[in-house]
Write a protein that holds these residues in place. Structure first.
Motif, short mmCIF file in Angstrom:
data_model
loop_
_atom_site.label_atom_id
_atom_site.label_comp_id
_atom_site.label_asym_id
_atom_site.label_seq_id
_atom_site.Cartn_x
_atom_site.Cartn_y
_atom_site.Cartn_z
N TRP A 13 0.80 -1.36 -0.24
CA TRP A 13 -0.27 -0.01 -0.10
C TRP A 13 0.87 1.20 -0.17
N LYS A 15 0.05 4.45 1.45
CA LYS A 15 -0.80 4.82 2.59
C LYS A 15 -0.69 6.51 2.81
N ASP A 41 -5.49 5.75 0.03
CA ASP A 41 -4.54 4.52 0.27
C ASP A 41 -4.71 3.64 -1.01
N ARG A 43 -3.55 0.86 -3.49
CA ARG A 43 -2.94 -0.67 -3.40
C ARG A 43 -2.25 -0.87 -4.56
N ALA A 58 -7.30 1.34 4.27
CA ALA A 58 -6.52 0.21 3.97
C ALA A 58 -6.47 -0.77 5.37
N GLY A 64 3.56 -1.76 3.37
CA GLY A 64 3.50 -0.60 2.40
C GLY A 64 4.35 0.62 3.05
#
Length: 123
Positions: A13, A15, A41, A43, A58, A64
């Motif tokens: 991720w 974020k 967020d 992905r 997320a 991440g």
């Protein structure tokens, strides 16, 4: 130093990324600030964008990078949408950036380490 293997070989991720809302397909749930950006967020899986969610949605302790409001924008005419290539410019703070092509960094403008990132919901 950025570990390209952790970007290209895995799922992660980005974020609390600041994204341009007009570039996000299906921007439902994203609230644009006056400058047209929102915290989200993003992905990344197998070199593609799999989801763009409002920041904090997320999974809490997912793998991440917490960008803490760093900008993420698509390269060229790409969109920030599920299924699109993860060809992105990631802002790493003053003077630093990472260009992702297929989710893997193609330069060393700054260091982003992929790790288990715990961010509070809704932040």
């Amino acid at each position: 130093m950025t570990d390209a293997r952790s970007f290209s070989a895995d799922k992660y991720w980005l974020k609390r990324a600041r994204v341009p809302v007009q570039a996000v397909d299906g921007a439902a749930g994203l609230t644009a600030d006056p400058d047209g950006t929102a915290l989200a967020d993003v992905r990344i899986e197998e070199g593609r964008i799999r989801a763009v969610l409002p920041a904090g949605e997320a999974p809490c302790c997912a793998r991440g990078v917490d960008l803490a409001g760093g900008a993420v924008r698509p390269l060229a005419a790409n969109r920030l949408a599920p299924g699109e290539p993860a060809d992105l410019i990631v802002d790493c703070g003053p003077g630093g950036r990472v260009v992702l092509r297929g989710g893997a960094p193609d330069d060393s403008g700054c260091s982003l380490g992929i790790a288990c990132v715990c961010t509070p919901p809704g932040r």
